[in-house]
Design a protein around this motif. Structure first.
Motif, mmCIF file in Angstrom:
data_model
loop_
_atom_site.group_PDB
_atom_site.id
_atom_site.type_symbol
_atom_site.label_atom_id
_atom_site.label_comp_id
_atom_site.label_asym_id
_atom_site.label_seq_id
_atom_site.Cartn_x
_atom_site.Cartn_y
_atom_site.Cartn_z
ATOM 1 N N ALA A 74 0.829 -1.296 -0.223
ATOM 2 C CA ALA A 74 0.045 0.087 -0.437
ATOM 3 C C ALA A 74 0.438 1.069 0.273
ATOM 4 N N ILE A 75 0.621 1.763 -0.829
ATOM 5 C CA ILE A 75 1.458 3.253 -0.901
ATOM 6 C C ILE A 75 0.278 4.609 -0.422
ATOM 7 N N GLU A 76 1.126 5.610 -0.250
ATOM 8 C CA GLU A 76 0.185 6.921 0.112
ATOM 9 C C GLU A 76 -1.200 6.635 -0.693
ATOM 10 N N ASP A 77 -1.717 6.277 -1.756
ATOM 11 C CA ASP A 77 -2.761 6.720 -2.504
ATOM 12 C C ASP A 77 -3.058 5.710 -3.067
ATOM 13 N N GLY A 78 -3.153 4.279 -2.748
ATOM 14 C CA GLY A 78 -3.034 3.447 -3.959
ATOM 15 C C GLY A 78 -2.369 2.349 -3.643
ATOM 16 N N PHE A 79 -2.201 0.915 -4.712
ATOM 17 C CA PHE A 79 -1.753 0.335 -4.767
ATOM 18 C C PHE A 79 -0.063 0.195 -5.376
ATOM 19 N N ALA A 80 0.804 -1.063 -5.253
ATOM 20 C CA ALA A 80 2.457 -0.494 -5.966
ATOM 21 C C ALA A 80 2.666 -2.119 -5.931
ATOM 22 N N LEU A 81 3.685 -2.541 -6.525
ATOM 23 C CA LEU A 81 4.301 -4.425 -6.737
ATOM 24 C C LEU A 81 5.323 -3.829 -6.975
ATOM 25 N N ILE A 82 6.251 -4.201 -5.425
ATOM 26 C CA ILE A 82 7.885 -3.780 -5.426
ATOM 27 C C ILE A 82 8.414 -5.103 -6.188
ATOM 28 N N PRO A 83 8.831 -4.826 -7.370
ATOM 29 C CA PRO A 83 10.231 -6.047 -7.873
ATOM 30 C C PRO A 83 10.693 -6.834 -6.977
ATOM 31 N N PRO A 84 11.844 -7.678 -7.468
ATOM 32 C CA PRO A 84 12.502 -7.989 -6.848
ATOM 33 C C PRO A 84 13.754 -7.466 -7.163
ATOM 34 N N SER A 85 13.950 -6.274 -8.239
ATOM 35 C CA SER A 85 15.388 -5.492 -8.417
ATOM 36 C C SER A 85 15.295 -4.827 -7.756
ATOM 37 N N SER A 86 13.728 -3.924 -7.109
ATOM 38 C CA SER A 86 13.355 -2.808 -5.917
ATOM 39 C C SER A 86 13.759 -3.413 -4.206
ATOM 40 N N LEU A 87 13.782 -4.861 -4.129
ATOM 41 C CA LEU A 87 13.640 -4.656 -2.434
ATOM 42 C C LEU A 87 15.511 -4.587 -1.866
ATOM 43 N N PRO A 88 14.837 -4.148 -1.220
ATOM 44 C CA PRO A 88 15.972 -3.643 0.453
ATOM 45 C C PRO A 88 17.251 -4.886 0.348
ATOM 46 N N ARG A 89 18.115 -4.760 0.335
ATOM 47 C CA ARG A 89 19.104 -5.405 0.566
ATOM 48 C C ARG A 89 19.936 -5.329 1.652
ATOM 49 N N PRO A 90 20.134 -6.502 2.279
ATOM 50 C CA PRO A 90 21.711 -6.691 3.530
ATOM 51 C C PRO A 90 22.408 -5.966 3.721
ATOM 52 N N LEU A 91 22.945 -5.438 2.746
ATOM 53 C CA LEU A 91 24.417 -4.886 2.931
ATOM 54 C C LEU A 91 25.418 -3.820 3.953
ATOM 55 N N LEU A 92 24.554 -3.200 4.677
ATOM 56 C CA LEU A 92 25.174 -2.852 5.489
ATOM 57 C C LEU A 92 25.532 -3.500 7.282
ATOM 58 N N ARG A 93 26.599 -3.261 7.989
ATOM 59 C CA ARG A 93 26.244 -4.017 9.006
ATOM 60 C C ARG A 93 25.509 -3.675 10.266
ATOM 61 N N ARG A 94 25.520 -3.484 10.617
ATOM 62 C CA ARG A 94 24.899 -2.472 12.802
ATOM 63 C C ARG A 94 25.300 -1.281 12.715
ATOM 64 N N ASP A 95 26.450 -1.423 12.273
ATOM 65 C CA ASP A 95 26.950 0.043 12.675
ATOM 66 C C ASP A 95 27.085 0.670 12.306
ATOM 67 N N GLN A 96 26.624 0.318 10.617
ATOM 68 C CA GLN A 96 26.649 1.417 9.842
ATOM 69 C C GLN A 96 25.572 2.343 9.553
ATOM 70 N N SER A 97 25.361 3.303 9.064
ATOM 71 C CA SER A 97 23.983 4.852 8.754
ATOM 72 C C SER A 97 23.782 4.342 7.790
ATOM 73 N N MET A 98 22.793 4.899 7.471
ATOM 74 C CA MET A 98 22.172 5.057 6.178
ATOM 75 C C MET A 98 22.957 5.480 4.672
ATOM 76 N N GLY A 99 23.247 6.228 5.120
ATOM 77 C CA GLY A 99 24.867 6.987 4.146
ATOM 78 C C GLY A 99 26.033 6.063 3.409
ATOM 79 N N ALA A 100 26.112 5.291 4.246
ATOM 80 C CA ALA A 100 27.102 4.058 3.228
ATOM 81 C C ALA A 100 26.386 3.532 2.455
#
Length: 337
Positions: A74-100
């Motif tokens: 559900a997005i703010e004004d409807g529905f959307a499919l998030i494809p595999p290519s847009s899924l978040p991936r676990p790239l960051l260590r716990r001590d790393q910030s979003m900017g990394a």
């Protein structure tokens, strides 16, 4: 009553409005969102790494797909499919910030907005918000694979919220989202009993968790009854919800810093988890290899003029607890094909 306390967060993500927890038993990953900052997060306990995807619009609720990778949202004004290519991936260590992550992956990802029929107007179109509705909010998948999601109102005391049932149309390769409930304040936590015959639903401003008779074949609700309507400052407002394998109802409590379990027969509180440093508990889900761990999102925003006491210093973060004596059940997956 069993009592637990979680003193420190698992991940310090500084979320404005953390929400929407979903555990994927196949990948052993947790997905969740920050609604106000347009982010979808992932956390992988095995590697102890996390990551995020940023989108153009607010992503308010997510669910896994039945036949493929990706998410329904559900997005703010409807529905959307998030494809595999847009899924978040676990790239960051716990001590790393979003900017990394910026050097590892472009921040903004794409999704496919779904045009639906049977929603707010004739013919296929995005959902149209009406006067009094702020945006889409919570959603969950029913036992037949429909994505049930609804809106929230833009002012306290309004009942303009509505709920839709997203599904494949029998008339071909189209989507439909008929209106299934209205008169809502804030669409929040939902879950179905093991046999699919009962549906729990949280209407936050009313401070109610209700239970409906549910027709799985038709995807309709009837015979609304109040299951829980706790109205004390100690337990705030009911927000996200999930069930355990014994049918117990776990509800995150906004403006109280707690998660509680309600006995499915009596609705009495029999477990209380305290978050001494996080005022707004927003969503709770079971996960882990044995589905015996709880993950809890929190928010650092406020609503209705309410403001936390100064000792709530760890807000907008992800919390986690083991060894609570209960196991959960996996969320239903969306039937996208």
């Amino acid at each position: 009553m069993k009592r637990f306390a979680i003193e420190e967060p698992l991940l310090d993500l500084n979320m404005y409005l953390g929400e929407g927890c979903v555990w994927d038993t196949e990948t052993q990953r947790l997905y969740f969102v920050d609604i106000e900052l347009n982010n979808v997060f992932v956390y992988e306990p095995k590697s102890d790494r996390w990551g995020y995807s940023h989108f153009e619009k607010k992503v308010t609720a997510i669910a896994l797909l039945q036949e493929q990778e990706g998410l329904i949202a559900a997005i703010e004004d409807g529905f959307a499919l998030i494809p595999p290519s847009s899924l978040p991936r676990p790239l960051l260590r716990r001590d790393q910030s979003m900017g990394a992550q910026d050097s590892l992956r472009p921040a903004e990802q794409s999704y496919d907005v779904l045009c639906v029929s049977g929603g707010s107007g004739p013919g296929p179109s995005p959902i149209t918000l009406q006067s009094g509705e702020a945006r889409m909010n919570e959603g969950a998948v029913d036992p037949a694979g429909r994505f049930i999601a609804g809106t929230m109102v833009n002012s306290f005391g309004s009942y303009a919220g509505r709920m839709y049932s997203l599904q494949r149309s029998p008339r071909g390769n189209q989507w439909e989202a008929p209106l299934v409930l209205d008169g809502i304040t804030v669409t929040n936590g939902m879950a179905w009993t093991e046999d699919g015959k009962k549906m729990y639903f949280t209407d936050s401003h009313r401070k109610e968790i209700v239970i409906f008779d549910y027709d799985v074949e038709r995807g309709t609700m009837s015979n609304r009854k109040i299951f829980s309507n706790i109205d004390t400052p100690e337990y705030g407002y009911p927000d996200g919800l999930c069930l355990d394998s014994e049918g117990g109802v776990w509800t995150a409590r906004w403006s109280s810093g707690k998660v509680i379990r309600l006995n499915p027969q009596t609705a009495e509180i029999d477990v209380e988890i305290d978050l001494p440093k996080a005022w707004n508990a927003t969503c709770v889900i079971f996960g882990g290899a044995n589905m015996d761990e709880l993950f809890i999102t929190t928010a650092r925003c406020s609503q209705g003029g309410d403001h936390p006491e100064p000792h709530y210093t760890e807000q907008g973060k992800l919390y986690h607890i083991k060894d609570i004596g209960f196991t959960g059940v996996e969320r239903n997956r969306f039937k996208s094909q």
